[in-house]
Design a protein around this motif. Structure first.
Motif, PDB file in Angstrom:
ATOM      1  N   THR A 177     -24.374  25.836 173.663  1.00 34.56           N
ATOM      2  CA  THR A 177     -23.754  27.109 174.020  1.00 34.56           C
ATOM      3  C   THR A 177     -23.823  28.085 172.849  1.00 34.56           C
ATOM      4  O   THR A 177     -24.087  29.282 173.033  1.00 34.56           O
ATOM      5  N   LEU A 178     -23.618  27.587 171.632  1.00 31.98           N
ATOM      6  CA  LEU A 178     -23.695  28.433 170.448  1.00 31.98           C
ATOM      7  C   LEU A 178     -25.108  29.001 170.272  1.00 31.98           C
ATOM      8  O   LEU A 178     -25.273  30.175 169.908  1.00 31.98           O
ATOM      9  N   ALA A 179     -26.116  28.204 170.561  1.00 29.61           N
ATOM     10  CA  ALA A 179     -27.495  28.692 170.470  1.00 29.61           C
ATOM     11  C   ALA A 179     -27.726  29.826 171.468  1.00 29.61           C
ATOM     12  O   ALA A 179     -28.383  30.829 171.156  1.00 29.61           O
ATOM     13  N   ALA A 180     -27.182  29.695 172.679  1.00 31.13           N
ATOM     14  CA  ALA A 180     -27.307  30.759 173.679  1.00 31.13           C
ATOM     15  C   ALA A 180     -26.528  31.993 173.263  1.00 31.13           C
ATOM     16  O   ALA A 180     -26.980  33.130 173.470  1.00 31.13           O
ATOM     17  N   LEU A 181     -25.356  31.779 172.686  1.00 29.90           N
ATOM     18  CA  LEU A 181     -24.534  32.890 172.187  1.00 29.90           C
ATOM     19  C   LEU A 181     -25.329  33.734 171.195  1.00 29.90           C
ATOM     20  O   LEU A 181     -25.351  34.970 171.279  1.00 29.90           O
ATOM     21  N   LYS A 182     -26.004  33.085 170.276  1.00 31.42           N
ATOM     22  CA  LYS A 182     -26.785  33.796 169.275  1.00 31.42           C
ATOM     23  C   LYS A 182     -27.995  34.483 169.897  1.00 31.42           C
ATOM     24  O   LYS A 182     -28.355  35.605 169.512  1.00 31.42           O
ATOM     25  N   ALA A 183     -28.606  33.836 170.876  1.00 30.36           N
ATOM     26  CA  ALA A 183     -29.794  34.407 171.503  1.00 30.36           C
ATOM     27  C   ALA A 183     -29.482  35.659 172.306  1.00 30.36           C
ATOM     28  O   ALA A 183     -30.349  36.525 172.469  1.00 30.36           O
ATOM     29  N   PHE A 184     -28.275  35.787 172.825  1.00 29.08           N
ATOM     30  CA  PHE A 184     -27.910  36.938 173.659  1.00 29.08           C
ATOM     31  C   PHE A 184     -28.121  38.251 172.913  1.00 29.08           C
ATOM     32  O   PHE A 184     -28.523  39.251 173.494  1.00 29.08           O
ATOM     33  N   ALA A 186     -25.835  40.355 170.982  1.00 30.21           N
ATOM     34  CA  ALA A 186     -24.838  41.431 171.065  1.00 30.21           C
ATOM     35  C   ALA A 186     -24.490  41.881 169.650  1.00 30.21           C
ATOM     36  O   ALA A 186     -24.739  41.166 168.674  1.00 30.21           O
ATOM     37  N   PRO A 187     -23.890  43.081 169.511  1.00 33.00           N
ATOM     38  CA  PRO A 187     -23.470  43.523 168.174  1.00 33.00           C
ATOM     39  C   PRO A 187     -22.505  42.556 167.498  1.00 33.00           C
ATOM     40  O   PRO A 187     -22.478  42.455 166.278  1.00 33.00           O
ATOM     41  N   ALA A 188     -21.703  41.836 168.303  1.00 31.67           N
ATOM     42  CA  ALA A 188     -20.803  40.828 167.759  1.00 31.67           C
ATOM     43  C   ALA A 188     -20.757  39.659 168.718  1.00 31.67           C
ATOM     44  O   ALA A 188     -21.098  39.779 169.904  1.00 31.67           O
ATOM     45  N   ALA A 189     -20.371  38.509 168.211  1.00 36.54           N
ATOM     46  CA  ALA A 189     -20.157  37.322 169.031  1.00 36.54           C
ATOM     47  C   ALA A 189     -18.770  36.793 168.715  1.00 36.54           C
ATOM     48  O   ALA A 189     -18.306  36.886 167.576  1.00 36.54           O
ATOM     49  N   ALA A 190     -18.097  36.250 169.726  1.00 33.84           N
ATOM     50  CA  ALA A 190     -16.736  35.762 169.525  1.00 33.84           C
ATOM     51  C   ALA A 190     -16.581  34.386 170.138  1.00 33.84           C
ATOM     52  O   ALA A 190     -17.020  34.142 171.266  1.00 33.84           O
ATOM     53  N   ILE A 191     -15.984  33.493 169.372  1.00 36.06           N
ATOM     54  CA  ILE A 191     -15.590  32.179 169.881  1.00 36.06           C
ATOM     55  C   ILE A 191     -14.109  32.302 170.193  1.00 36.06           C
ATOM     56  O   ILE A 191     -13.262  32.305 169.300  1.00 36.06           O
ATOM     57  N   LEU A 192     -13.817  32.458 171.476  1.00 38.60           N
ATOM     58  CA  LEU A 192     -12.537  32.983 171.933  1.00 38.60           C
ATOM     59  C   LEU A 192     -11.563  31.882 172.307  1.00 38.60           C
ATOM     60  O   LEU A 192     -11.923  30.909 172.975  1.00 38.60           O
ATOM     61  N   THR A 193     -10.323  32.054 171.878  1.00 40.66           N
ATOM     62  CA  THR A 193      -9.209  31.262 172.381  1.00 40.66           C
ATOM     63  C   THR A 193      -8.465  32.119 173.397  1.00 40.66           C
ATOM     64  O   THR A 193      -7.956  33.186 173.064  1.00 40.66           O
ATOM     65  N   GLU A 194      -8.429  31.688 174.659  1.00 46.07           N
ATOM     66  CA  GLU A 194      -7.850  32.491 175.729  1.00 46.07           C
ATOM     67  C   GLU A 194      -6.324  32.456 175.681  1.00 46.07           C
ATOM     68  O   GLU A 194      -5.717  31.448 175.303  1.00 46.07           O
ATOM     69  N   LEU A 195      -5.713  33.556 176.110  1.00 44.08           N
ATOM     70  CA  LEU A 195      -4.269  33.538 176.328  1.00 44.08           C
ATOM     71  C   LEU A 195      -3.912  32.633 177.501  1.00 44.08           C
ATOM     72  O   LEU A 195      -2.861  31.991 177.517  1.00 44.08           O
ATOM     73  N   ASP A 196      -4.801  32.583 178.508  1.00 43.23           N
ATOM     74  CA  ASP A 196      -4.562  31.785 179.703  1.00 43.23           C
ATOM     75  C   ASP A 196      -5.915  31.427 180.299  1.00 43.23           C
ATOM     76  O   ASP A 196      -6.666  32.300 180.709  1.00 43.23           O
ATOM     77  N   GLY A 260     -25.036  40.106 164.804  1.00 39.33           N
ATOM     78  CA  GLY A 260     -24.758  40.473 163.433  1.00 39.33           C
ATOM     79  C   GLY A 260     -23.554  39.764 162.834  1.00 39.33           C
ATOM     80  O   GLY A 260     -23.492  39.564 161.637  1.00 39.33           O
ATOM     81  N   ARG A 261     -22.606  39.366 163.677  1.00 42.06           N
ATOM     82  CA  ARG A 261     -21.383  38.785 163.131  1.00 42.06           C
ATOM     83  C   ARG A 261     -20.772  37.853 164.170  1.00 42.06           C
ATOM     84  O   ARG A 261     -20.679  38.202 165.344  1.00 42.06           O
ATOM     85  N   ILE A 262     -20.357  36.672 163.760  1.00 40.59           N
ATOM     86  CA  ILE A 262     -19.694  35.735 164.663  1.00 40.59           C
ATOM     87  C   ILE A 262     -18.211  35.703 164.307  1.00 40.59           C
ATOM     88  O   ILE A 262     -17.833  35.441 163.159  1.00 40.59           O
ATOM     89  N   LEU A 263     -17.381  35.984 165.302  1.00 39.65           N
ATOM     90  CA  LEU A 263     -15.943  36.114 165.119  1.00 39.65           C
ATOM     91  C   LEU A 263     -15.216  35.055 165.936  1.00 39.65           C
ATOM     92  O   LEU A 263     -15.803  34.372 166.776  1.00 39.65           O
ATOM     93  N   HIS A 264     -13.903  34.934 165.672  1.00 42.69           N
ATOM     94  CA  HIS A 264     -13.068  34.118 166.555  1.00 42.69           C
ATOM     95  C   HIS A 264     -11.669  34.722 166.588  1.00 42.69           C
ATOM     96  O   HIS A 264     -11.341  35.632 165.826  1.00 42.69           O
ATOM     97  N   ASP A 341     -13.651  36.431 160.943  1.00 43.65           N
ATOM     98  CA  ASP A 341     -14.917  35.734 160.822  1.00 43.65           C
ATOM     99  C   ASP A 341     -14.760  34.243 161.131  1.00 43.65           C
ATOM    100  O   ASP A 341     -13.816  33.600 160.651  1.00 43.65           O
ATOM    101  N   TYR A 342     -15.667  33.730 161.923  1.00 49.30           N
ATOM    102  CA  TYR A 342     -15.609  32.333 162.346  1.00 49.30           C
ATOM    103  C   TYR A 342     -16.079  31.444 161.193  1.00 49.30           C
ATOM    104  O   TYR A 342     -17.171  31.649 160.657  1.00 49.30           O
ATOM    105  N   PRO A 343     -15.262  30.453 160.820  1.00 49.50           N
ATOM    106  CA  PRO A 343     -15.683  29.575 159.731  1.00 49.50           C
ATOM    107  C   PRO A 343     -16.840  28.676 160.188  1.00 49.50           C
ATOM    108  O   PRO A 343     -16.749  27.975 161.187  1.00 49.50           O
ATOM    109  N   GLN A 344     -17.946  28.747 159.461  1.00 46.84           N
ATOM    110  CA  GLN A 344     -19.116  27.957 159.824  1.00 46.84           C
ATOM    111  C   GLN A 344     -19.450  27.003 158.690  1.00 46.84           C
ATOM    112  O   GLN A 344     -19.413  27.378 157.515  1.00 46.84           O
TER     113      GLN A 344
END
Length: 345
Positions: A177-184, A186-196, A260-264, A341-344
């Protein structure tokens, strides 16, 4: 009424096209909807299937919320330019997943008041929204390898255009999934923790062990040239990433190798919730860097004008990734999201 499936009987939604068979097929899903105005009525929801040869199956959806436009536009364009001879595999497009909400430009369905992205796996004998979710879960998800669900902020939120995934306990699925995220791209990428996350399409797909990619591509109740371009490029890039697209349509759709940047959104600090009702004043702009303790917005008490505004501060270092759009806010509204910034490793 919850979103759980209560029956193993065949789905009530029917497709007018042979989904997944070779060639290009445009048609409709028929969702029963008997009502005062039409005793034997139905909802007619567009579906497009393009298939050719052996290869992965990708399902693209948009319009889960009717007031989110970038994904809808990108998939309608893809339905026009994508041809069977260009691919190896299968592409299924649902540009208006919650078709009644798309027709009314609302987040929730005007028919049953439900949020499409909170009713999965749906119900065969449920409301219109639940029947659509049940069809997708029962008939389409078993066919597909990858699901791409295109969202934006709608009328009430605006985002730094981003591609999104969740942190996944399965290390192999997380890596794919991370490889697909990078391939997309976008100006930014986020590894998201949902509220719900209860009832989300995301959760349903991930539980099945399949790659799921989502987005937040702008918002504010409209679409811009740049936000639509991100959506179009992302669709094109994922088709290439999964080796489905065998022929480039236009060279200008090729993007960078990764965002350009991976966030969380770290738990306990990302979401800023208003404790006040009033008029929102943002003190920083979307995409601006912020530090922990910095004032990012304030709410003015327009019915108590001699009372100082309530100031809201960031709990973490990061950027203003998302903001509330309408000037009037209520207690309990999410007014901002800070992403760091997402710790990698």
């Amino acid at each position: 009424m919850d979103g759980s499936s209560t029956s193993t009987a065949p789905v009530r939604v029917t497709a007018s096209i042979p989904v997944g068979t070779p060639g290009k097929h445009r048609g409709f899903l028929t969702i029963p909807h008997s009502r005062d105005e039409s005793a034997w009525g139905s909802i007619q929801m567009p579906i497009i299937s393009i298939a050719n040869g052996e290869g992965p199956t990708l399902l693209f959806t948009a319009g889960s919320h009717g007031d989110e436009y970038e994904g809808q536009i990108a998939l309608m364009k893809a339905a026009q330019w994508l041809e069977p001879e260009m691919i190896r595999g299968r592409v299924i497009l649902l540009p208006s997943l919650n078709h009644p909400a798309v027709c009314s430009a609302t987040r929730l369905s005007p028919i049953d008041g439900l949020n499409m992205n909170r009713v999965f796996p749906g119900q065969r004998d449920g409301t219109v929204t639940q029947m659509i979710a049940h069809y997708v879960y029962s008939e389409l998800l078993p066919l597909v390898d990858v699901v791409v669900d295109l969202h934006s902020g709608g009328k009430t939120l605006e985002f730094v255009p981003s591609v999104i995934m969740h942190a996944l306990p399965d290390s192999d699925l997380h890596a794919r999934t991370l490889a697909a995220l990078k391939a997309f791209d976008a100006p930014a990428a986020a590894i998201l923790t949902e509220l719900d996350s209860e009832g989300m399409l995301d959760t349903a797909v991930e539980t099945l062990g399949k790659v799921f990619i989502s987005t937040e591509l702008g918002g504010a109740g409209t679409a811009t040239a740049s936000s639509v371009a991100v959506a179009e490029r992302g669709v094109h890039n994922l088709l290439r990433h999964f080796d489905v697209l065998q022929e480039d349509r236009q060279s200008d759709h090729r993007g960078r190798a990764e965002p350009g940047r991976i966030l969380h959104t770290p738990e306990g600090g990302a979401f800023v919730i208003s404790r006040d009702a009033g008029i929102l004043e943002m003190l920083v702009d979307l995409g601006d860097e912020v530090v922990a303790g910095q004032a990012i917005c304030q709410v003015h008490h327009f019915e108590d004008v001699d009372r100082p505004p309530s100031v809201y501060r960031s709990a973490i270092d990061g950027i203003l990734w998302c903001r509330h759009v309408p000037g009037l806010v209520a207690r309990g509204d999410c007014v901002a999201v800070i992403a760091s910034d997402y710790p990698q490793s």
